[in-house]
Design a protein around this motif. Structure first.
Motif, short mmCIF file in Angstrom:
data_model
loop_
_atom_site.label_atom_id
_atom_site.label_comp_id
_atom_site.label_asym_id
_atom_site.label_seq_id
_atom_site.Cartn_x
_atom_site.Cartn_y
_atom_site.Cartn_z
N LYS A 5 0.85 -1.19 0.00
CA LYS A 5 0.00 0.00 0.00
C LYS A 5 0.89 1.25 0.00
N PRO A 6 0.31 2.38 -0.42
CA PRO A 6 1.09 3.62 -0.31
C PRO A 6 1.39 3.93 1.15
N LEU A 7 2.48 4.61 1.38
CA LEU A 7 2.89 4.98 2.73
C LEU A 7 1.87 5.94 3.34
N HIS B 192 4.25 -2.21 3.11
CA HIS B 192 4.76 -1.09 2.33
C HIS B 192 6.19 -1.40 1.92
N GLY B 193 6.55 -1.02 0.70
CA GLY B 193 7.91 -1.26 0.23
C GLY B 193 8.57 0.04 -0.19
N LEU B 194 9.68 0.39 0.44
CA LEU B 194 10.38 1.65 0.14
C LEU B 194 11.82 1.37 -0.28
N GLU B 210 1.28 0.24 -10.69
CA GLU B 210 2.24 0.59 -11.75
C GLU B 210 3.37 -0.43 -11.82
N ASN B 211 3.39 -1.35 -10.89
CA ASN B 211 4.49 -2.32 -10.75
C ASN B 211 5.84 -1.60 -10.85
N ALA B 212 5.97 -0.53 -10.09
CA ALA B 212 7.20 0.27 -10.14
C ALA B 212 7.37 1.04 -8.84
N PHE B 213 8.61 1.46 -8.60
CA PHE B 213 8.91 2.33 -7.46
C PHE B 213 8.81 3.78 -7.93
N LYS B 214 8.09 4.61 -7.16
CA LYS B 214 7.93 6.02 -7.52
C LYS B 214 8.27 6.89 -6.31
N PRO B 215 8.86 8.06 -6.53
CA PRO B 215 9.20 8.96 -5.41
C PRO B 215 7.96 9.30 -4.58
N ILE B 216 8.11 9.33 -3.26
CA ILE B 216 6.98 9.74 -2.42
C ILE B 216 6.96 11.27 -2.36
N ASP C 25 -5.89 3.78 2.92
CA ASP C 25 -4.48 3.45 3.06
C ASP C 25 -4.08 3.19 4.51
N ASN C 26 -4.91 3.62 5.45
CA ASN C 26 -4.54 3.50 6.86
C ASN C 26 -5.55 2.70 7.66
#
Lengths: 216, 216, 216, 216
Positions: A5-7, B192-194, B210-216, C25-26
């Motif tokens: 999930k999004p942070l 969550h994955g960062l 998006e099956n991708a890492f994007k800037p938060i 998300d939360n």
């Protein structure tokens, strides 16, 4: 698989706050850390407990401590059996690749893992005895420690003694790793055992000469 | 056994500084944390790397995050074989005892563990292939990840992709734990994955859509 | 009686936006907050003023701050006379039931309530002197503060000083509550006095040693 | 008196983060808010409970809502007796000085104040009956509400009904204020009654036509 999930937004906001202040003010240092790699002076092995922040207590900045955190700050004995040993991998990397000068074991008060071990060994936590209990099997490492403290009559005192046995067990097991033993003997590495009292903000260290923990 | 040495003086001094300031100013909170126990909102699994301080990046104070740190922020798959699994014990404790609402995996740039895995899989690190290499055996967990990125031509890009695979591998393996899967499905837990870029001070998060890492 | 109208549509829409994003998300955290109850670290007493958002300024998420907001962030003195005292009830609940570790009083610039008190005490707001004026009677709490600042010649400076007196008055009155005094003395509770400059985005805190407000 | 302590460091850091991001990005708006004064569209009366953030739920920015928060979101009846009435002062200021167009009462699930009232009225909380109990005396305002729900057999349902009675009581008491009644009659002010389910992230509003709370 990918259930991520999004942070949560409050963490995103705090990150942007950190970036605009702490990071912005120390950009050159972060860049250098990234370009040159880390070169930590010490490895710290502490508990996952959310109340134990060794970086705060010891004013450590990014780049200072290589930190491994697990349940009850335990190091298992040397066992090169080809299986996965996360703690042993961290110790190996710190000593052989990073060549840290210190390994500091940090135990603490009200440790849930130690408490679980105490109750399991006292026969009051059958669920931890089950083969499938990861916490139980992990805390098996501290069973010999329980044997050494079980004679203490007062329960609070006994549990506290067991928290310190966790530190001593790790110090002892560290010496079973050939590369640790060699580095200690050659004077390239020193080992330290601490115990943090969360409520009192106190830190005690193990002093071999007195065979006791004393406030620093 | 007891090879423990007294703590280096600079750390003793810093501790006394912390005690006289941060601790003194927050005494009431530390006392309450000690008396009532921890109640962290999230578990964070990050690397031991000395350059990755999640508490700083996310402005977390004592009591907020239950933190496990190991080499390359890896979670192994569920394997209740009665052996010691430190990471699995930490996950089990966080989810079943503390009932955290989030597990956040934090990968990072220039990860030494991931680099080692890359070189080992590419055939350039025979010493990591040895049975006795704890780092090598630990990084075996990421071998399937290497298979997914090995086609990337640019080496820096390939290693970076592998760092992100480490995060995805952990997310995937987390779901093999029955209690994690159940808590995710019931809405009691989110994952969550960062990935943290140390030099740039950036944080990207994995977005499944998006099956991708994007800037938060 | 029931004159209630449906909520304006723009608020309904925003709610659905929040529900589909922040809440979704939360979810796990909100569920846990609901199931286990709140455990806020701090109580914040701030003004009703729409320009003072302490949760934004201090990056606080749901569950962190127990917040009482009234006109001019005032705490009346301890008066257990059997009448209704909303602020005293909030303080009592925070300290005795929730056992918060901090009470933070947050004053601010351009405070309408403080301005009213100033004008009333200066003889320019007869309508506030009337027995039926709730704002006037509430601001009576700050009359002693006016006595301490009335010598200041510059009006803007005098009003600003009175805003800070509102904070000090609350800190002082808090200590007249036996349960607050006991918790402060035992180290279970600490008090903090802040003043927020809305236009400058600044926060000053009261430092007893200097008997002055200084930027944090 | 001045027992104030410095603000905990994690809050200082978060403030600087907010200042460097949210404030910096909205400087012009904060300046204008400071120079021109507030002009909120609505007054919100909600509970002090740390889990109820109306600004989040309704996406409110600084300057939008004039917010009063007290235990159990209660408005006492009009009583111009010359004593201090913090809630009445806030309502008076919002309606007569700020001329808000809406007053929104926001109740919520698991309300500790309502729970206390329930137990007190049911004879299970003698400590709240004491004259010196500020929470007890404050919750006396809801005693008539308890009479209306006490026939409900299921306890959870009864308490929930009492939470909604707290909202209705406030709506009713608001109309005893002459300036509120006049503004409602002239069409300058509308009243709204909401109840927030924390765990479900739901909001229900009171609809007089149905004499019931319905999801928005």
């Amino acid at each position: 698989m990918h259930n991520a999930k999004p942070l949560p937004n409050y963490l995103v906001q705090r990150f942007h706050g950190w970036k605009a202040t702490t990071f912005a003010d120390n950009k050159a240092w972060y860049k250098r850390l990234a370009d040159e790699g880390q070169r930590p002076r010490a490895m710290v092995i502490s508990c996952c407990d959310s109340r134990v922040h060794v970086t705060a207590i010891f004013g450590a900045d990014q780049g200072e401590f290589f930190i491994h955190r697990n349940i009850a700050n335990l190091v298992p004995p040397y066992e090169p059996d080809g299986n996965q040993h996360g703690t042993s991998a961290a110790v190996e990397y710190a000593v052989t690749a990073l060549k840290v000068a210190h390994i500091v074991i940090v135990g603490h008060s009200s440790c849930g893992g130690v408490r679980g071990c105490h109750d399991m060994c006292a026969g009051h936590a059958p669920e931890l005895e089950e083969k499938s209990s990861f916490v139980g099997r992990w805390m098996d490492l501290l069973r010999p420690g329980y044997e050494r403290v079980k004679h203490i009559e007062d329960e609070a005192e006994r549990v506290r003694a067991l928290e310190k046995e966790a530190v001593l067990t790790s110090l002892q097991n560290l010496m079973t790793f050939p590369f640790v033993e060699a580095a200690v003997k050659s004077g390239d590495l020193s080992l330290h055992g601490l115990w943090n009292d969360i409520g009192e903000g106190g830190v005690e260290q193990y002093l071999p000469a007195e065979n006791a923990f004393k406030p620093i």
